[in-house]
Design a protein around this motif. Sequence first.
Motif, PDB file in Angstrom:
ATOM      1  N   ALA A   1       0.833  -1.205   0.000  1.00  0.00           N
ATOM      2  CA  ALA A   1       0.000   0.000   0.000  1.00  0.00           C
ATOM      3  C   ALA A   1       0.870   1.258   0.000  1.00  0.00           C
ATOM      4  O   ALA A   1       0.551   2.238  -0.678  1.00  0.00           O
ATOM      5  N   MET A   2       1.975   1.242   0.728  1.00  0.00           N
ATOM      6  CA  MET A   2       2.872   2.390   0.739  1.00  0.00           C
ATOM      7  C   MET A   2       3.515   2.585  -0.628  1.00  0.00           C
ATOM      8  O   MET A   2       3.700   3.712  -1.082  1.00  0.00           O
ATOM      9  N   GLY A   3       3.843   1.501  -1.304  1.00  0.00           N
ATOM     10  CA  GLY A   3       4.390   1.594  -2.650  1.00  0.00           C
ATOM     11  C   GLY A   3       3.381   2.175  -3.620  1.00  0.00           C
ATOM     12  O   GLY A   3       3.724   2.960  -4.502  1.00  0.00           O
ATOM     13  N   CYS A   4       2.128   1.815  -3.453  1.00  0.00           N
ATOM     14  CA  CYS A   4       1.061   2.343  -4.305  1.00  0.00           C
ATOM     15  C   CYS A   4       0.887   3.842  -4.071  1.00  0.00           C
ATOM     16  O   CYS A   4       0.734   4.610  -5.027  1.00  0.00           O
ATOM     17  N   LEU A   5       0.922   4.255  -2.803  1.00  0.00           N
ATOM     18  CA  LEU A   5       0.804   5.681  -2.491  1.00  0.00           C
ATOM     19  C   LEU A   5       1.986   6.465  -3.051  1.00  0.00           C
ATOM     20  O   LEU A   5       1.823   7.579  -3.552  1.00  0.00           O
ATOM     21  N   SER A   6       3.158   5.869  -3.007  1.00  0.00           N
ATOM     22  CA  SER A   6       4.336   6.520  -3.563  1.00  0.00           C
ATOM     23  C   SER A   6       4.206   6.666  -5.074  1.00  0.00           C
ATOM     24  O   SER A   6       4.587   7.694  -5.637  1.00  0.00           O
ATOM     25  N   ALA A   7       3.665   5.660  -5.733  1.00  0.00           N
ATOM     26  CA  ALA A   7       3.471   5.720  -7.183  1.00  0.00           C
ATOM     27  C   ALA A   7       2.447   6.795  -7.543  1.00  0.00           C
ATOM     28  O   ALA A   7       2.615   7.526  -8.530  1.00  0.00           O
ATOM     29  N   ILE A   8       1.404   6.913  -6.760  1.00  0.00           N
ATOM     30  CA  ILE A   8       0.385   7.945  -7.004  1.00  0.00           C
ATOM     31  C   ILE A   8       0.985   9.330  -6.828  1.00  0.00           C
ATOM     32  O   ILE A   8       0.731  10.237  -7.621  1.00  0.00           O
ATOM     33  N   ALA A   9       1.809   9.498  -5.796  1.00  0.00           N
ATOM     34  CA  ALA A   9       2.455  10.792  -5.573  1.00  0.00           C
ATOM     35  C   ALA A   9       3.383  11.138  -6.726  1.00  0.00           C
ATOM     36  O   ALA A   9       3.428  12.289  -7.177  1.00  0.00           O
ATOM     37  N   ALA A  10       4.107  10.159  -7.245  1.00  0.00           N
ATOM     38  CA  ALA A  10       4.995  10.407  -8.378  1.00  0.00           C
ATOM     39  C   ALA A  10       4.191  10.788  -9.618  1.00  0.00           C
ATOM     40  O   ALA A  10       4.582  11.676 -10.375  1.00  0.00           O
ATOM     41  N   LEU A  11       3.057  10.136  -9.823  1.00  0.00           N
ATOM     42  CA  LEU A  11       2.199  10.464 -10.963  1.00  0.00           C
ATOM     43  C   LEU A  11       1.649  11.884 -10.842  1.00  0.00           C
ATOM     44  O   LEU A  11       1.630  12.639 -11.818  1.00  0.00           O
ATOM     45  N   LEU A  12       1.241  12.264  -9.639  1.00  0.00           N
ATOM     46  CA  LEU A  12       0.734  13.628  -9.437  1.00  0.00           C
ATOM     47  C   LEU A  12       1.827  14.663  -9.682  1.00  0.00           C
ATOM     48  O   LEU A  12       1.568  15.715 -10.270  1.00  0.00           O
ATOM     49  N   LYS A  13       3.047  14.373  -9.242  1.00  0.00           N
ATOM     50  CA  LYS A  13       4.159  15.289  -9.506  1.00  0.00           C
ATOM     51  C   LYS A  13       4.388  15.443 -11.009  1.00  0.00           C
ATOM     52  O   LYS A  13       4.628  16.534 -11.496  1.00  0.00           O
ATOM     53  N   PHE A  14       4.298  14.351 -11.736  1.00  0.00           N
ATOM     54  CA  PHE A  14       4.498  14.405 -13.181  1.00  0.00           C
ATOM     55  C   PHE A  14       3.407  15.236 -13.855  1.00  0.00           C
ATOM     56  O   PHE A  14       3.682  16.036 -14.748  1.00  0.00           O
ATOM     57  N   ILE A  15       2.171  15.078 -13.416  1.00  0.00           N
ATOM     58  CA  ILE A  15       1.061  15.856 -13.990  1.00  0.00           C
ATOM     59  C   ILE A  15       1.255  17.339 -13.705  1.00  0.00           C
ATOM     60  O   ILE A  15       1.071  18.186 -14.590  1.00  0.00           O
ATOM     61  N   VAL A  16       1.641  17.679 -12.493  1.00  0.00           N
ATOM     62  CA  VAL A  16       1.910  19.074 -12.148  1.00  0.00           C
ATOM     63  C   VAL A  16       3.059  19.603 -12.991  1.00  0.00           C
ATOM     64  O   VAL A  16       3.023  20.737 -13.482  1.00  0.00           O
ATOM     65  N   TYR A  17       4.068  18.795 -13.198  1.00  0.00           N
ATOM     66  CA  TYR A  17       5.219  19.170 -14.029  1.00  0.00           C
ATOM     67  C   TYR A  17       4.771  19.527 -15.437  1.00  0.00           C
ATOM     68  O   TYR A  17       5.155  20.562 -15.980  1.00  0.00           O
ATOM     69  N   ILE A  18       3.940  18.694 -16.036  1.00  0.00           N
ATOM     70  CA  ILE A  18       3.471  18.930 -17.402  1.00  0.00           C
ATOM     71  C   ILE A  18       2.645  20.221 -17.475  1.00  0.00           C
ATOM     72  O   ILE A  18       2.741  20.978 -18.444  1.00  0.00           O
ATOM     73  N   LEU A  19       1.855  20.489 -16.458  1.00  0.00           N
ATOM     74  CA  LEU A  19       0.988  21.669 -16.480  1.00  0.00           C
ATOM     75  C   LEU A  19       1.745  22.966 -16.193  1.00  0.00           C
ATOM     76  O   LEU A  19       1.443  24.005 -16.772  1.00  0.00           O
TER      77      LEU A  19
END
Length: 83
Positions: A9-27
């Motif tokens: 579950a912690m790995g999944c949360l870390s992956a979600i956080a990385a995805l959100l950072k990438f989306i913010v980066y693109i925007l």
Amino acid sequence: ALIFFTHAAMGCLSAIAALLKFIVYILVLPILLILSLLGILIWILLLPIKIICCPIGCIVQLMADLIEYVIKAPFRFFKWLFS
């Protein structure tokens, strides 16, 4: 009640956080690059005033520091993104 996250579950949360950072980066990246280029242009235009006009040099120095902060915004953003 305390909730205990499993390792998966912690790995999944870390992956979600990385995805959100990438989306913010693109925007945000295009806006930061435009601000940085604008800051570089203004800094170049203010440089002669900073050198020639010593009595108002303090005010120009404050403006130059602010513009430098804007110019470095993308780099600080990348540092946050990849940390």
